[in-house]
Design a protein around this motif. Structure first.
Motif, PDB file in Angstrom:
ATOM      1  N   THR A  54      69.192  61.217  67.529  1.00 10.82           N
ATOM      2  CA  THR A  54      67.979  61.969  67.864  1.00 10.82           C
ATOM      3  C   THR A  54      66.818  61.457  67.015  1.00 10.82           C
ATOM      4  OG1 THR A  54      68.458  63.735  66.288  1.00 10.82           O
ATOM      5  CG2 THR A  54      69.277  64.024  68.532  1.00 10.82           C
ATOM      6  N   ASN A  55      65.672  62.060  67.191  1.00 17.06           N
ATOM      7  CA  ASN A  55      64.431  61.571  66.611  1.00 17.06           C
ATOM      8  C   ASN A  55      64.342  61.848  65.107  1.00 17.06           C
ATOM      9  OD1 ASN A  55      61.759  60.889  66.074  1.00 17.06           O
ATOM     10  ND2 ASN A  55      60.996  61.723  68.008  1.00 17.06           N
ATOM     11  N   MET A  56      64.722  60.848  64.317  1.00 18.91           N
ATOM     12  CA  MET A  56      64.721  61.004  62.860  1.00 18.91           C
ATOM     13  C   MET A  56      63.320  61.270  62.312  1.00 18.91           C
ATOM     14  SD  MET A  56      65.969  60.810  59.680  1.00 18.91           S
ATOM     15  CE  MET A  56      67.591  60.047  59.587  1.00 18.91           C
ATOM     16  N   PRO A  57      62.315  60.484  62.693  1.00 24.16           N
ATOM     17  CA  PRO A  57      60.969  60.781  62.179  1.00 24.16           C
ATOM     18  C   PRO A  57      60.539  62.209  62.490  1.00 24.16           C
ATOM     19  CG  PRO A  57      60.984  58.631  63.215  1.00 24.16           C
ATOM     20  CD  PRO A  57      62.313  59.255  63.507  1.00 24.16           C
ATOM     21  N   ALA A  58      60.789  62.683  63.690  1.00 22.99           N
ATOM     22  CA  ALA A  58      60.388  64.048  64.051  1.00 22.99           C
ATOM     23  C   ALA A  58      61.094  65.059  63.156  1.00 22.99           C
ATOM     24  CB  ALA A  58      60.710  64.330  65.515  1.00 22.99           C
ATOM     25  N   TRP A  59      62.375  64.821  62.883  1.00 22.77           N
ATOM     26  CA  TRP A  59      63.144  65.709  62.007  1.00 22.77           C
ATOM     27  C   TRP A  59      62.557  65.727  60.605  1.00 22.77           C
ATOM     28  CZ3 TRP A  59      67.101  64.613  58.096  1.00 22.77           C
ATOM     29  CH2 TRP A  59      67.877  65.742  57.769  1.00 22.77           C
ATOM     30  N   LEU A 122      49.348  64.877  64.068  1.00 17.13           N
ATOM     31  CA  LEU A 122      50.600  64.542  64.745  1.00 17.13           C
ATOM     32  C   LEU A 122      50.342  63.842  66.070  1.00 17.13           C
ATOM     33  CD1 LEU A 122      52.695  67.791  64.087  1.00 17.13           C
ATOM     34  CD2 LEU A 122      53.141  65.515  63.165  1.00 17.13           C
ATOM     35  N   VAL A 123      49.386  64.392  66.837  1.00 12.79           N
ATOM     36  CA  VAL A 123      49.117  63.846  68.167  1.00 12.79           C
ATOM     37  C   VAL A 123      48.150  62.673  68.102  1.00 12.79           C
ATOM     38  CG1 VAL A 123      48.013  64.380  70.385  1.00 12.79           C
ATOM     39  CG2 VAL A 123      49.635  65.990  69.381  1.00 12.79           C
ATOM     40  N   GLU A 132      56.680  66.666  71.381  1.00 19.16           N
ATOM     41  CA  GLU A 132      57.296  66.436  70.072  1.00 19.16           C
ATOM     42  C   GLU A 132      56.559  67.218  68.988  1.00 19.16           C
ATOM     43  OE1 GLU A 132      56.894  62.215  70.199  1.00 19.16           O
ATOM     44  OE2 GLU A 132      59.009  61.857  70.656  1.00 19.16           O
ATOM     45  N   ALA A 133      55.224  67.191  69.070  1.00 23.06           N
ATOM     46  CA  ALA A 133      54.426  67.922  68.081  1.00 23.06           C
ATOM     47  C   ALA A 133      54.717  69.420  68.146  1.00 23.06           C
ATOM     48  CB  ALA A 133      52.941  67.653  68.308  1.00 23.06           C
ATOM     49  N   ALA A 134      54.895  69.928  69.356  1.00 18.80           N
ATOM     50  CA  ALA A 134      55.199  71.350  69.533  1.00 18.80           C
ATOM     51  C   ALA A 134      56.525  71.698  68.873  1.00 18.80           C
ATOM     52  CB  ALA A 134      55.234  71.695  71.021  1.00 18.80           C
ATOM     53  N   THR A 143      49.931  75.669  72.950  1.00 20.43           N
ATOM     54  CA  THR A 143      49.329  75.997  71.653  1.00 20.43           C
ATOM     55  C   THR A 143      48.884  74.723  70.940  1.00 20.43           C
ATOM     56  OG1 THR A 143      50.849  77.864  71.505  1.00 20.43           O
ATOM     57  CG2 THR A 143      49.714  77.221  69.487  1.00 20.43           C
ATOM     58  N   ILE A 144      49.748  73.699  70.965  1.00 16.91           N
ATOM     59  CA  ILE A 144      49.378  72.426  70.337  1.00 16.91           C
ATOM     60  C   ILE A 144      48.125  71.858  70.997  1.00 16.91           C
ATOM     61  CG2 ILE A 144      50.051  69.998  70.068  1.00 16.91           C
ATOM     62  CD1 ILE A 144      51.434  71.700  68.075  1.00 16.91           C
ATOM     63  N   LYS A 145      48.105  71.880  72.308  1.00 16.63           N
ATOM     64  CA  LYS A 145      46.959  71.319  73.038  1.00 16.63           C
ATOM     65  C   LYS A 145      45.668  72.024  72.644  1.00 16.63           C
ATOM     66  CE  LYS A 145      49.259  69.226  76.953  1.00 16.63           C
ATOM     67  NZ  LYS A 145      49.606  69.232  78.378  1.00 16.63           N
ATOM     68  N   SER A 146      45.712  73.340  72.577  1.00 17.92           N
ATOM     69  CA  SER A 146      44.469  74.042  72.253  1.00 17.92           C
ATOM     70  C   SER A 146      44.082  73.798  70.794  1.00 17.92           C
ATOM     71  CB  SER A 146      44.569  75.530  72.574  1.00 17.92           C
ATOM     72  OG  SER A 146      45.315  76.200  71.598  1.00 17.92           O
ATOM     73  N   ARG A 147      45.069  73.675  69.909  1.00 17.39           N
ATOM     74  CA  ARG A 147      44.751  73.371  68.515  1.00 17.39           C
ATOM     75  C   ARG A 147      44.110  71.997  68.385  1.00 17.39           C
ATOM     76  NH1 ARG A 147      50.276  75.607  65.565  1.00 17.39           N
ATOM     77  NH2 ARG A 147      49.844  77.822  65.901  1.00 17.39           N
TER      78      ARG A 147
END
Lengths: 183, 58
Positions: A54-59, A122-123, A132-134, A143-147
């Protein structure tokens, strides 16, 4: 044994980006590096909870982000002279002093609420998708998009006030002409 | 989507141009740190933790 080496290599590979995230988030290089160190400790202590493949950087980013938030809440109680402390951190890293071009951006970033700042980085810089950011931030994609949108708008406001002059009289003239009613 | 110039509360807010510029600056600032690579501090830390693990396992 060979598996452990691969995990360490994966973690090492993520360190430069983790540092960039931490520094952009906190605005202070030393604080950021401490955060990265704590992240590494925690990651290795809980390595069993990481699913290989799985996504190590994301973790890792999730761990760092959570550490920052709990640390950030503690620090908010301290009265922080952002300019003073940032200037101090520059002194300990003289190579940063040359990068005056980013000084305004860094200062503006620090003026954003931390949840907007982290979403934007992040984005906009780390290269994660909204999904991924969410996951990293533990919230909905919307929520991420509006932020991110709010962060961008706020940065534009903070930076364009200084930049307006760079764009020259043409833009200002157009601006005045386009609103007619204001005259 | 957005007009190039938006007037709001008496301040001129420039749209697409400056958004693009900000995005570029953000990534440039970020990439500057990424280019620094892995400071010894972290490489050493990971190596030490690994050695300790090997010792415990052995």
């Amino acid at each position: 044994m060979a598996e452990a080496r691969t995990v360490r290599d994966e973690i090492l590979a993520a360190v430069p980006s983790l540092r960039a995230f931490a520094i952009s988030l906190s605005g202070h290089v030393d604080q950021a590096d401490d955060l990265v160190q704590e992240t590494l400790y925690r990651a290795l202590a809980h390595i069993d909870s990481f699913q290989p493949g799985t996504n190590m950087p994301a973790w890792l980013f999730t761990i760092l982000r959570n550490l920052f938030r709990s640390d950030y809440r503690k620090r908010r109680r301290e009265i922080e002279d952002a300019d003073g402390k940032y200037a101090e951190s520059l002194k300990s890293h003289p190579e940063q002093e040359g990068k005056v071009e980013f000084e305004e951006l860094r200062a503006a970033l620090q003026k954003l609420p931390s949840d907007q700042r982290e979403a934007l980085i992040l984005v906009g810089a780390s290269g994660f998708s909204y999904e991924e950011a969410a996951k990293i931030c533990g919230c909905a994609v919307g929520t991420i998009k509006s932020r991110v949108n709010r962060a961008r708008a706020r940065l534009a406001e903070l930076l364009s006030i200084e930049d307006a002059a760079e764009f020259g009289p043409d833009h200002k003239t157009r601006a005045v002409l386009s609103t007619g009613a204001r005259r | 989507m957005q007009t190039d110039v938006i007037q709001r509360k008496g301040r001129v807010r420039l749209g697409r141009d400056i958004q693009g510029k900000i995005g570029q600056q953000l990534r440039a600032m970020y990439d500057d740190v990424v280019k620094e690579g892995v400071p010894d501090r972290f490489a050493d830390l990971l190596r030490k933790l690994d050695e300790r693990k090997d010792k415990d396992a052995g």
